[in-house]
Design a protein around this motif. Structure first.
Motif, PDB file in Angstrom:
ATOM      1  N   LYS B   2       0.871  -1.174   0.000  1.00 50.92           N
ATOM      2  CA  LYS B   2       0.000   0.000   0.000  1.00 50.92           C
ATOM      3  C   LYS B   2       0.907   1.222   0.000  1.00 50.92           C
ATOM      4  O   LYS B   2       1.851   1.278   0.800  1.00 50.92           O
ATOM      5  N   LEU B  31      -1.459  -3.400 -10.439  1.00 51.98           N
ATOM      6  CA  LEU B  31      -1.879  -2.962  -9.102  1.00 51.98           C
ATOM      7  C   LEU B  31      -3.249  -2.277  -9.155  1.00 51.98           C
ATOM      8  O   LEU B  31      -3.653  -1.759 -10.186  1.00 51.98           O
ATOM      9  N   GLU B  32      -3.920  -2.272  -8.017  1.00 49.65           N
ATOM     10  CA  GLU B  32      -5.123  -1.461  -7.902  1.00 49.65           C
ATOM     11  C   GLU B  32      -4.674  -0.027  -7.672  1.00 49.65           C
ATOM     12  O   GLU B  32      -3.889   0.244  -6.765  1.00 49.65           O
ATOM     13  N   ILE B  33      -5.178   0.876  -8.479  1.00 52.35           N
ATOM     14  CA  ILE B  33      -4.735   2.268  -8.391  1.00 52.35           C
ATOM     15  C   ILE B  33      -5.941   3.185  -8.248  1.00 52.35           C
ATOM     16  O   ILE B  33      -6.958   2.993  -8.913  1.00 52.35           O
ATOM     17  N   MET B  34      -5.821   4.192  -7.389  1.00 53.61           N
ATOM     18  CA  MET B  34      -6.815   5.257  -7.350  1.00 53.61           C
ATOM     19  C   MET B  34      -6.076   6.589  -7.314  1.00 53.61           C
ATOM     20  O   MET B  34      -5.042   6.705  -6.668  1.00 53.61           O
ATOM     21  N   LYS B  53      -2.947   6.544  -4.931  1.00 53.20           N
ATOM     22  CA  LYS B  53      -2.922   5.482  -3.926  1.00 53.20           C
ATOM     23  C   LYS B  53      -2.816   4.141  -4.637  1.00 53.20           C
ATOM     24  O   LYS B  53      -3.624   3.833  -5.511  1.00 53.20           O
ATOM     25  N   PRO B  56      -4.934  -1.987  -2.164  1.00 50.39           N
ATOM     26  CA  PRO B  56      -6.376  -2.155  -1.971  1.00 50.39           C
ATOM     27  C   PRO B  56      -7.008  -1.039  -1.129  1.00 50.39           C
ATOM     28  O   PRO B  56      -7.259  -1.209   0.054  1.00 50.39           O
ATOM     29  N   PHE B  57      -7.266   0.088  -1.755  1.00 47.64           N
ATOM     30  CA  PHE B  57      -7.970   1.200  -1.103  1.00 47.64           C
ATOM     31  C   PHE B  57      -9.346   1.364  -1.739  1.00 47.64           C
ATOM     32  O   PHE B  57      -9.536   1.005  -2.897  1.00 47.64           O
ATOM     33  N   ARG B  58     -10.269   1.962  -1.016  1.00 49.56           N
ATOM     34  CA  ARG B  58     -11.564   2.303  -1.621  1.00 49.56           C
ATOM     35  C   ARG B  58     -11.697   3.796  -1.851  1.00 49.56           C
ATOM     36  O   ARG B  58     -12.481   4.239  -2.674  1.00 49.56           O
ATOM     37  N   VAL B  62      -6.286  11.177   0.784  1.00 45.85           N
ATOM     38  CA  VAL B  62      -5.243  10.913   1.773  1.00 45.85           C
ATOM     39  C   VAL B  62      -5.527  11.764   3.007  1.00 45.85           C
ATOM     40  O   VAL B  62      -5.794  12.959   2.898  1.00 45.85           O
ATOM     41  N   GLN B  66      -0.725  10.801   6.677  1.00 49.63           N
ATOM     42  CA  GLN B  66      -0.744   9.433   6.163  1.00 49.63           C
ATOM     43  C   GLN B  66       0.051   9.232   4.879  1.00 49.63           C
ATOM     44  O   GLN B  66       0.310   8.109   4.476  1.00 49.63           O
TER      45      GLN B  66
END
Ligand code: SF4
Ligand code: SF4
Lengths: 616, 166
Positions: B2, B31-34, B53, B56-58, B62, B66
């Protein structure tokens, strides 16, 4: 390796793609942040569409709504896109459309702006949906927004009802990897079935239609597939005894990540509400029966909380959650710690963070020249303005009011009537309105000001585009949303047809010439036969680089004669000019300067000069 | 894995473009990207910020304290956006002034390369040099090739590599 069909799409791009995949045959919109890129994405995906697709930037949201509505009456799928305040403009057709219903699926995408980041209110479209009795989906990510478009079309056709998709700024402007689907091929032919009792619906029919609408909503609120579901995995025997969190939209995404971070996902029952109105009845009943505490997180108003009607719940209505503004991860973090009885971390109170640099008009922006001339010519004037990049004329002291699209002309007239009652030496009132805004809502206001004998100067800032939202064409451009040629409507013709008897056009880069016209216009207003004077300040927007390349580059420099008075920075505010206060010397940043040359008329000591020469 | 990256600058500095390059590299890695971006009024020369990000974020946002990595294209924004970074985060700043961060005069270098709009890619190269981003030179260069407009590919790659040299 990632799936070949995966693409990183912005929420707006994902929704545009979703409309094409859903087999829409007409999409209309009026640009407005944060919704503006959706229609562009429809255009970008048009090549993949399985059937013909009409796209248009309509003249305003009301018009956009009505065009799409009729397409739906013929049985074809239609969509209309706007920002939240756009729905105020489209409120008239919208509120009636739920009573009369639709035929082909009709989806209304309304982008809300909690915060607000780029809007004049932070109103909640879900509340508007409740008022007009339209079902509304509330996505929590770009991918979900796209999926909901399909669901919305299906629901709309099943119940013959307009359905709203309500993304918020964070959904519109975030990117996510998304798997593309194949556009539907519905092959529907236009077939409008006449039915005066429904499509003409005189008052006599409306109670009946209203009753049908109520039945539809009641049925939708019992649809199992739309029932909020628990996303966290607390064990079934604990159910009803662990704290319960109900969230929708971006607030859901934020609270999910925070619970994950705190390792609390299994200690609570977290529900995502995908359809905040009408809220599922069975869900309401279950929640009302629980004993454990409930936290409700939703943006921006209290649609879920109101329908649940729990006496003990914590939410925006109860005062536990702030009654306004975006529910950022920081705000939710604190709410969550309090709700779960966890200690707040020791924080050093550092006060609010610095605000950062404020936005300003671009270097070389023609609006800067217009505002500078207006303010200099009428230092005591009153300056109603409007919505667009040019609202930033506020920084130059040449924008006194900004209310809603087109309001500047009517408010200018109102100011005139207020002052003129008190005597003949009323202040000069100079209204500024952009070209796109003029088409949107300025024309009726202009007709009204003329016929009601207001004496004001209306300056139409014609930069040939809708600049703030990303260069969409205006009706005068003669270019359609898909780039093909269209027919033109000309501002001067419309102005003349409104009964205006004083109309002049000028390039505001010529600050002296423009000031002279302003004075002439003021004399006209105050003359025996005075009325509304219209000036068209015409110069293309430089955000479109091709316009910049077309104009001369006049290299400017600031000589040693500069006394550091700061007038060029404070009253003119070209981002390329900065002042070293200690050295009392202003300078031009060559990276930012576009060589428009308009600053040569600004400096009282004549220190801003053409390179290698004197003032022009 | 992450990782939360913040990219901060002024409207017009190419913050959105930089964000898309980093995100594009992440997507190509599976990767999962946002990401989250600033549009509208603030783009007219005001302070803007983007987030990337990975993992695995929803939510694309930020929270204060963090961020793992900060790319600051304009030092004036440190007061505004630095609070988003956690302690010990990697901080890269476009400035000639030294401080408790890694700095490079990216705008000056960009100007020397012919255009100050290359500042963003020089900064990206500079951050890549320290191996703190979730992606490396190869993936970023592929993303630059894919996302840049044809005629800018070479100059963008050159700027990125200039940054890599530090
Ligand atoms: S250039 Fe002219 S206007 Fe600007 S600070 Fe110097 S003297 Fe004042
Ligand atoms: S010529 Fe003057 S007004 Fe125009 S962009 Fe350069 S500094 Fe600004």
């Amino acid at each position: 390796m990632a799936d070949k069909q995966q693409k990183l799409l912005m929420g707006n791009e994902a929704m545009g793609r979703g409309l094409v995949e859903a087999g829409c045959t007409l999409v209309s919109a009026y640009p407005g942040t944060p919704s503006s890129e959706i229609l562009g994405s429809v255009v970008a995906n048009i090549g993949d569409a399985a059937e013909p697709l009409h796209v248009e930037w309509s003249v305003n949201e009301k018009v956009a709504f009505e065009v799409a509505l009729a397409n739906s009456y013929t049985g074809k799928r239609s969509a209309v896109i706007m920002k939240q305040v756009g729905l105020n403009v489209a409120a008239d057709p919208f509120t009636r459309s739920t009573y009369l219903g639709v035929k082909g699926g009709f989806v209304l995408i309304v982008a809300d702006d909690p915060g607000p980041h780029s809007s004049q209110t932070e109103q909640d479209t879900r509340l508007f949906a409740l008022f007009a009795k339209a079902p509304v989906f509330d996505p929590s990510s770009p991918a979900e927004a796209r999926e909901m478009i399909t669901a919305a079309f299906e629901l709309s056709e099943q119940y013959e009802i307009p359905v709203i998709l309500r993304p918020t700024t964070r959904i519109c402007h975030s990117r996510q990897n998304i798997t593309l689907g194949k556009p539907l091929h519905l092959q529907r032919q236009a077939a409008f079935e006449k039915n005066p009792g429904r499509w003409v619906a005189t008052p006599a029919f409306l109670t009946g239609l209203h009753s049908e609408l109520n039945d539809k909503l009641a049925a939708i609120s019992t649809e199992e597939r739309l029932k909020p579901f628990p996303v966290s995995k607390s064990s079934p025997e604990k159910e009803g005894r662990v704290p319960c969190i109900i969230a929708s939209g971006m607030a859901f995404a934020n609270v999910f990540d925070l619970l994950d971070e705190l390792d609390m996902l299994n200690q609570v029952q977290l529900y995502q509400v995908k359809m905040p109105f009408p809220l599922n009845r069975e869900f309401c009943r279950q929640i009302r029966e629980r004993d454990e505490k409930v936290l409700i997180l939703e943006e921006t108003d209290t649609v879920i909380e109101m329908q649940l009607g729990l006496r003990e719940a914590r939410g925006r209505l109860s005062g536990h959650v702030p009654g306004q503004g975006e529910l950022t991860p920081d705000i939710i973090h604190t709410l969550l710690l309090d709700f779960l009885d966890l200690p707040r971390p020791e924080t050093v109170e550092s006060g609010p963070p610095a605000r950062g640099r404020r936005p300003s008009l671009c270097p070389g922006c023609p609006h800067r020249a217009s505002f500078f001339a207006i303010k200099r010519t009428f230092p005591k004037g009153i300056f109603p303005s409007d919505i667009g990049c040019y609202t930033l004329g506020m920084n130059l002291g040449a924008v006194d009011t900004c209310h809603c699209m087109g309001a500047c002309i009517s408010m200018g007239a109102g100011f005139y009537h207020a002052y003129a009652q008190d005597g003949p030496d009323y202040p000069t009132i100079v209204v500024t309105i952009g070209d796109s805004t003029f088409f949107h809502a300025g024309i009726p206001a202009l007709v009204n000001a003329v016929t009601q004998k207001a004496r004001i100067i209306v300056t139409i800032l014609d930069n040939s585009t809708t600049a703030m939202t990303g260069q969409q064409p205006t009706p005068q451009s003669g270019v359609l949303a898909d780039g093909s040629p269209g027919n033109q409507a000309f501002i001067p013709d419309l102005v003349k047809a409104s009964g205006v008897r004083f109309l002049r056009e000028c390039d505001p880069y010529d600050i002296k010439g423009f000031s002279a016209l302003l004075k002439e216009a003021d004399q006209f207003c105050r003359g025996d036969q005075g009325g509304v004077a219209v000036l068209i300040a015409k110069h293309p927007c430089l955000m479109d680089k091709s316009n910049q390349l077309k104009q001369d580059v006049i290299e400017m420099e600031i000589s040693d004669d500069c006394i550091g008075c700061g007038i060029c920075v404070n009253q003119f505010e070209c981002p390329a000019i900065s002042l070293d206060e200690e050295e009392e010397q202003a300078s031009i940043d060559p990276d930012l300067c576009v060589g428009c040359g308009i600053c040569d008329q600004v400096c009282p000591t004549g220190s801003i000069v053409r390179k290698g020469g004197s003032q022009s | 894995m992450k990782q939360q990256i913040i990219v901060s600058g002024m409207g017009g500095q190419g913050i959105l473009f930089l964000t898309r390059i980093i995100a594009g590299a992440g997507v190509s890695m599976g990767l999962e990207i946002m990401t989250s971006e600033t549009h509208g009024m603030a783009q007219r020369g005001g302070s803007v910020i983007s987030f990337v990000k990975a993992g695995p974020f929803r939510s694309p946002l930020v929270r204060q304290g963090q961020g793992d990595i900060g790319l600051f294209l304009h030092a004036d924004n440190l007061d505004v956006h630095q609070g988003l970074l956690r302690s010990g985060a990697d901080l890269f700043v476009n400035t000639s002034k030294t401080g408790s961060y890694k700095n490079i005069s990216a705008t000056e270098l960009a100007r020397k390369m012919g255009s100050n709009v290359l500042t963003n890619l020089i900064m990206l190269g500079f951050a890549t040099k320290y191996n703190s981003l979730f992606c490396g030179q190869e993936q970023l260069e592929t993303a630059i090739r894919e996302i840049s407009r044809e005629r800018f590919i070479d100059s963008n790659l050159a700027a990125f590599r200039r940054g890599l040299e530090g």
